[in-house]
Design a protein around this motif. Structure first.
Motif, mmCIF file in Angstrom:
data_model
loop_
_atom_site.group_PDB
_atom_site.id
_atom_site.type_symbol
_atom_site.label_atom_id
_atom_site.label_comp_id
_atom_site.label_asym_id
_atom_site.label_seq_id
_atom_site.Cartn_x
_atom_site.Cartn_y
_atom_site.Cartn_z
ATOM 1 N N ASN A 87 -26.370 -114.260 -49.015
ATOM 2 C CA ASN A 87 -27.238 -113.875 -47.901
ATOM 3 C C ASN A 87 -27.042 -112.414 -47.496
ATOM 4 O O ASN A 87 -28.006 -111.684 -47.270
ATOM 5 C CB ASN A 87 -26.977 -114.759 -46.670
ATOM 6 N N ILE B 2 -24.624 -105.958 -44.067
ATOM 7 C CA ILE B 2 -25.679 -106.871 -44.532
ATOM 8 C C ILE B 2 -26.756 -106.048 -45.224
ATOM 9 O O ILE B 2 -27.240 -105.056 -44.662
ATOM 10 C CB ILE B 2 -26.315 -107.658 -43.361
ATOM 11 N N THR C 54 -30.442 -105.580 -46.285
ATOM 12 C CA THR C 54 -31.674 -106.088 -45.656
ATOM 13 C C THR C 54 -32.926 -105.648 -46.418
ATOM 14 O O THR C 54 -32.850 -104.832 -47.327
ATOM 15 C CB THR C 54 -31.788 -105.545 -44.215
ATOM 16 N N GLN D 48 -36.194 -104.202 -41.387
ATOM 17 C CA GLN D 48 -35.647 -105.535 -41.113
ATOM 18 C C GLN D 48 -34.261 -105.434 -40.483
ATOM 19 O O GLN D 48 -33.886 -106.239 -39.626
ATOM 20 C CB GLN D 48 -35.568 -106.389 -42.393
ATOM 21 N N ALA D 49 -33.517 -104.419 -40.882
ATOM 22 C CA ALA D 49 -32.193 -104.219 -40.285
ATOM 23 C C ALA D 49 -32.331 -104.003 -38.775
ATOM 24 O O ALA D 49 -31.585 -104.574 -37.979
ATOM 25 C CB ALA D 49 -31.514 -103.015 -40.934
ATOM 26 N N ILE E 246 -33.421 -107.438 -37.060
ATOM 27 C CA ILE E 246 -32.366 -108.435 -36.827
ATOM 28 C C ILE E 246 -31.319 -107.905 -35.849
ATOM 29 O O ILE E 246 -30.719 -108.681 -35.107
ATOM 30 C CB ILE E 246 -31.701 -108.954 -38.131
ATOM 31 N N PHE F 169 -29.767 -101.463 -45.182
ATOM 32 C CA PHE F 169 -28.552 -102.198 -44.839
ATOM 33 C C PHE F 169 -28.161 -101.890 -43.403
ATOM 34 O O PHE F 169 -28.617 -100.896 -42.830
ATOM 35 C CB PHE F 169 -27.403 -101.907 -45.813
ATOM 36 N N HIS G 227 -30.496 -113.380 -40.322
ATOM 37 C CA HIS G 227 -30.952 -112.892 -41.621
ATOM 38 C C HIS G 227 -31.098 -114.053 -42.616
ATOM 39 O O HIS G 227 -32.084 -114.139 -43.348
ATOM 40 C CB HIS G 227 -29.956 -111.853 -42.141
ATOM 41 N N MET H 122 -34.779 -114.520 -43.764
ATOM 42 C CA MET H 122 -35.080 -113.758 -44.983
ATOM 43 C C MET H 122 -34.346 -114.263 -46.217
ATOM 44 O O MET H 122 -34.722 -113.929 -47.321
ATOM 45 C CB MET H 122 -34.713 -112.289 -44.735
ATOM 46 N N CYS I 158 -32.300 -113.486 -48.414
ATOM 47 C CA CYS I 158 -31.591 -112.307 -48.929
ATOM 48 C C CYS I 158 -32.629 -111.275 -49.364
ATOM 49 O O CYS I 158 -33.806 -111.600 -49.491
ATOM 50 C CB CYS I 158 -30.678 -112.661 -50.104
ATOM 51 N N ALA I 159 -32.159 -110.078 -49.601
ATOM 52 C CA ALA I 159 -33.060 -109.023 -50.095
ATOM 53 C C ALA I 159 -33.319 -109.267 -51.587
ATOM 54 O O ALA I 159 -32.532 -109.948 -52.246
ATOM 55 C CB ALA I 159 -32.416 -107.664 -49.871
#
Lengths: 166, 389
Positions: free
Chosen positions: B66, B95, B97, B102-103, B106, B247, B262, B266, B268-269
């Motif tokens: 993830n 993380i 992203t 998206q980073a 979240i 990220f 996340h 999502m 994962c990326a």
């Protein structure tokens, strides 16, 4: 020879575009135009800038029939002058575009341009291979240039970005 | 008959991005030279693209962890330490992203309770305030001005803080102004942040594009590591906008909470993009350096040219935007941009779409070839001769 950051920057820019306007070049490097002229003159005088060249894709021009060959040359180096003497004798021929001393299976890499394969072949057999120090030659004709001096010849990449973005 | 809208009130009340409107105007015209593009003009380096192709050939088509490929997180950790001197553990503080966007999303959704305020420094990226709103928070905007080089002052920050303030969202180097905050400025802001026990969300997506001064991460300021969430990604510095790979680095408690969001939202990326990013970090720094050099030349060129033609422009320290003032023309930024587009076919973005304090300015991206810039500037000079006062 040591160059300062502005001088290095000028070289990096004109290496890719030697036709750039002096005024624009000065703006890009944050120098005054007069200073830029002095910098260019200095780099020319030091022969850091040797020549301003244009890369032309002759393959696109129907009227052009020239050929280029890369020739691997094995030579006997001479006492005292090593390979320099024979390299000098080779690079003085007008047909020769470049000469490099190489490591590996052969000694000199010679790039020759001629109007036809016959002309290159004659040069190799009559001029190059008959030089005293030359032991052998292997000739490779270039059939198509894809990339030359860092420039991709068939590149037609368009700007794929949308007109306005965040 | 439907009596109520299916769309949530929050979304219904959001204003669409002003950039979108301007894009629609520009997209319908032929022969436009665009300074309106907020992304690099370089195509992602071939070695990076090749890594993605290889990833597909090798059959890496499944999910990653993830938080992202461990190898990539470890490389990000090394990168953050080496470039910005901030230590983040790949295990539980990073993380990967889907883009920096998206980073940001979240981050805001993880930290905000309904009604909490986030200080947003304008002019800024169009998504900041809407993202705060969508996360249930309230964006409190602080307007910076050209007189301060569009830098947030400690006094402005302090004045905007209320008991409901949770965080400050800062972007340096900034989109749209290009303004970069120096270490001393960050220290002064950090003192206030610490005094009021706030978080900083530091959008550092343009960190690699700093031209005159070494970039300093907010997290590198004394006492800020534990209260800073760093947003970064590959889009701008590595010319990878379309890969959607970003990220976020955060203190463990926040990062672990963020990971829950996340993984549900999502998973994962994209895997192949992660492999590409790994290659970019491992072997792509020379490409970044070459691109930075190129942008710097163009920055010098465009800013000087603007000032010469009477478009008063401060010298932006980073990113790839110039933000000249158009006030002396007497037009609003929207009028100016529309007229420039219709009369000279040059697209720029009106400054007011980045917030009220952007009014009177236009955003001009110099992420274009020199030939394009020269043409755009020639047309703009003609425009200024016709309309400049």
């Amino acid at each position: 020879m040591h160059l300062n950051e502005e001088e290095l920057e000028v070289l990096r820019i004109i290496e890719n575009n030697s036709r750039i306007d002096l005024k624009d070049l000065a703006k890009m490097t944050d120098l005054a135009e007069a200073d830029m002229e002095i910098t260019l003159k200095k780099l020319e005088d030091m022969r850091v800038i040797v020549r301003y060249l244009t890369v032309i894709n002759w393959a696109k021009v129907d009227e052009y029939h020239g050929v280029t060959a890369m020739i691997d040359v094995k030579v006997t180096p001479k006492r005292g002058v090593g390979f320099d003497d024979v390299a000098k004798r080779i690079y003085k021929f007008k047909e020769v575009q470049s000469v490099y001393l190489m490591s590996g299976a052969y000694d000199l890499s010679v790039i020759v341009e001629g109007r036809s394969m016959n002309e290159v072949a004659s040069f190799v057999s009559e001029k190059l291979s008959t030089l005293d120090s030359v032991i052998s030659t292997t000739t490779h004709f270039i059939m198509k240039k894809y990339k030359h001096d860092g420039t991709i010849f068939d590149q037609t990449e368009e700007d794929k970005r949308i007109v306005v973005s965040p | 008959m439907i009596k109520t809208s299916y769309v949530s009130r929050t979304i219904a009340e959001l204003k669409p991005s002003g950039i979108r409107r301007f894009f629609d105007l520009a997209a319908n015209l032929e022969g436009v030279v665009s300074l309106g593009v907020g992304e690099p003009d370089f195509v992602t380096s071939w070695a990076v693209r090749e890594a993605a192709i290889n990833s597909l050939e090798e059959g890496f088509t499944s999910y990653t962890a993830n938080a992202g490929l461990y190898e990539l997180r470890a490389e990000i950790s090394r990168y953050m330490e080496k470039q910005f001197h901030v230590p983040y553990s790949p295990e539980d503080q990073i993380i990967v992203t889907v883009g920096a966007s998206q980073a940001l999303d979240i981050t805001l959704r993880t930290i905000l309770n309904p009604g909490e305020e986030v200080i947003v420094v304008e002019p800024c990226f169009v998504a900041y305030a809407p993202l705060v709103t969508m996360a249930g928070g309230i964006p409190v905007t602080v307007q910076t001005s050209k007189a301060d080089d569009f830098k947030l002052t400690p006094e402005q920050l302090e004045a905007a803080i209320t008991p409901k303030t949770k965080a400050v969202l800062i972007c340096s180097p900034n989109n749209p102004t290009g303004t970069q905050l120096g270490q001393e400025e960050l220290v002064m802001l950090a003192d206030i942040v610490k005094k009021h026990d706030l978080l900083v969300i530091s959008d550092e997506i343009y960190a690699e594009l700093a031209y005159d001064e070494q970039f300093t991460s907010f997290a590198a300021i004394d006492g800020m590591l534990e209260r800073t969430i760093v947003i970064n990604g590959f889009s701008k510095g590595f010319a990878m906008t379309g890969w959607r790979l970003g990220f976020v680095c955060a203190p463990k408690e926040i990062s672990e909470a963020m990971l829950k969001l996340h993984q549900y939202a999502m998973m994962c990326a994209p895997t192949m993009a992660q492999h590409a990013a790994l290659e970019a970090l491992k072997h792509g720094m020379q490409d970044v350096e070459d691109m930075r050099r190129s942008y710097r030349r163009r920055r010098n060129y465009i800013v000087k040219s603007f000032n010469e033609m009477g478009l008063d422009c401060h010298n932006p320290g980073g990113a790839f935007y110039a933000f000249p003032s158009i006030e002396k023309t007497g037009m609003t930024s929207m009028e100016f941009a529309e007229k420039l587009l219709t009369e000279e076919l040059v697209a720029v973005v009106p400054g007011d779409v980045f917030g009220k304090s952007g009014e009177g300015h236009i955003r001009c991206s110099y992420a274009s070839s020199m030939e394009q810039l020269q043409e755009a500037l020639k047309r703009m000079e003609r425009f200024m001769n016709n309309h400049g006062k």
